[in-house]
Enzyme design. Sequence first.
Site, PDB file in Angstrom:
ATOM      1  N   HIS A 125       0.856  -1.180   0.000  1.00 57.33           N
ATOM      2  CA  HIS A 125       0.000   0.000   0.000  1.00 57.33           C
ATOM      3  C   HIS A 125       0.896   1.236   0.000  1.00 57.33           C
ATOM      4  CE1 HIS A 125      -2.824   2.993   1.689  1.00 57.33           C
ATOM      5  NE2 HIS A 125      -3.817   2.178   1.367  1.00 57.33           N
ATOM      6  N   ASP A 202       2.871  -4.206   8.146  1.00 54.25           N
ATOM      7  CA  ASP A 202       1.612  -3.486   7.986  1.00 54.25           C
ATOM      8  C   ASP A 202       0.480  -4.488   8.171  1.00 54.25           C
ATOM      9  OD1 ASP A 202      -0.724  -2.334   7.069  1.00 54.25           O
ATOM     10  OD2 ASP A 202       0.091  -1.663   5.161  1.00 54.25           O
ATOM     11  N   GLN A 205      -4.802  -5.200   7.052  1.00 51.40           N
ATOM     12  CA  GLN A 205      -5.756  -6.144   6.481  1.00 51.40           C
ATOM     13  C   GLN A 205      -5.741  -7.505   7.169  1.00 51.40           C
ATOM     14  OE1 GLN A 205      -7.937  -5.199   4.291  1.00 51.40           O
ATOM     15  NE2 GLN A 205      -7.050  -3.218   3.758  1.00 51.40           N
ATOM     16  N   LYS A 228     -10.907  -0.837  10.115  1.00 49.63           N
ATOM     17  CA  LYS A 228     -11.055  -2.090   9.375  1.00 49.63           C
ATOM     18  C   LYS A 228     -11.393  -3.248  10.320  1.00 49.63           C
ATOM     19  CE  LYS A 228      -7.588  -0.475   6.049  1.00 49.63           C
ATOM     20  NZ  LYS A 228      -8.497   0.074   5.040  1.00 49.63           N
ATOM     21  N   CYS A 366      -4.710   2.526  -3.756  1.00 45.91           N
ATOM     22  CA  CYS A 366      -3.497   3.030  -3.110  1.00 45.91           C
ATOM     23  C   CYS A 366      -2.341   2.040  -3.281  1.00 45.91           C
ATOM     24  CB  CYS A 366      -3.735   3.315  -1.626  1.00 45.91           C
ATOM     25  SG  CYS A 366      -4.936   4.629  -1.327  1.00 45.91           S
TER      26      CYS A 366
END
Length: 408
Positions: A125, A202, A205, A228, A366
């Site tokens: 991302h 990261d 997700q 999220k 993104c």
Amino acid sequence: MSGAFDPELWRRDFPVLKRQVHGKPLVYFDNANTAQKPQVVIDAVEGYYRDYTANVARAVHSLGEQATAAYEGARDKLARFLNAGSRDQLVFTSGTTQAINLVAYSYALPRLQPGDEILVTQMEHHANIVPWQLVAARTGATVKAAPITPEGELMLDRFEAMLTPAVKLAAVAHVSNVIGTVNPVAQIARLCRSRGVPLLVDGSQACPHQRVDLQAIGCDFYAMTGHKLFGPTGTGALWARREHLQAMPPFFGGGEMIRTVSFDGTVFADPPHKFEAGTPNIAGFIGLGAAVDYIEGIGLERIQAYESELLAYATDALLGVPGLRLFGRAAHKAAVLSFLVEGVHAHDLATLLDHEGVAVRSGHHCAHPLMQFFGVPATARASLAFYNTREEVDAFVRALDKVRKLLA
């Protein structure tokens, strides 16, 4: 909670899922963008504003103490949720983007020199690319990207080969927001650790869809986003090893990140508070605490198993649509499906699907470098959650057929 997973049971907890769009029942397949909020989260936010609005860590009156307890209680819940080891290793942020920027400017910037490298992957991302480029430009360092396969899997051997002595930091997605690839972050962490390279993961997700055990992963930094995870927007966290947090200077200065202040200098508070200047998003983090309780009540293992089944069902259904190209076929992936239909632009596709009540995202997500890798300007993306159903997948495919025939 035991027994078969029934998404209809959980759908009742989400008010927005009862609404219609353009006269059609809402099919919300944009969960990788932001997830919907259960009523308990909405109630938690409303309850703070209605019953005990006060600033945190500043007042000794009852409302202030109640707000502080709820706010810091959310840190305790999140620490347990992530197996963080210690609540003091969790810095509250506005989300993953701020968390990564904190590492970029407070950890990487003071350490980088000309010729140093930051290693990322082709599936990142922008939030895990741009901050590194900004600090690299200021220090003379460079950002390099490890390649992926046509199926969307990280070439781990190439990643390992690129871990040269020049690499001073590596940063990888736990789960790709575009193609759903689940990276072997524990294995990547071992590779990095054996070479003395700090690793940032990261986790935006990953946290909503699978159990995240920070002690088992073994990374140096882990960034996550609350919205999220079925929590409010403007919430997130950075987990970091204690020695990093102690050595890093503050990124923001102001109230509540200090121990003492004089015109001769300032003594900063201990982590995590030295990174949390100013009045935080109190209501948001109280809501995030409620979201963590809610997800734990369902069980992440059950959520992951159900979403895997739903992903397999949706994948088979999409592969049966004439002219549809599916991007990302990694062996291990989350419930994210990026696709295009021949002759239809992604934005047109998403707009027409919306008129059928189906919410998907379109664009570059993104992730410009990943779009360039696949040779397309944009894709449409359907991302699933535990409250989605096979019946919704069927409605989605019918809508796709209708759109495809309309534009044929």
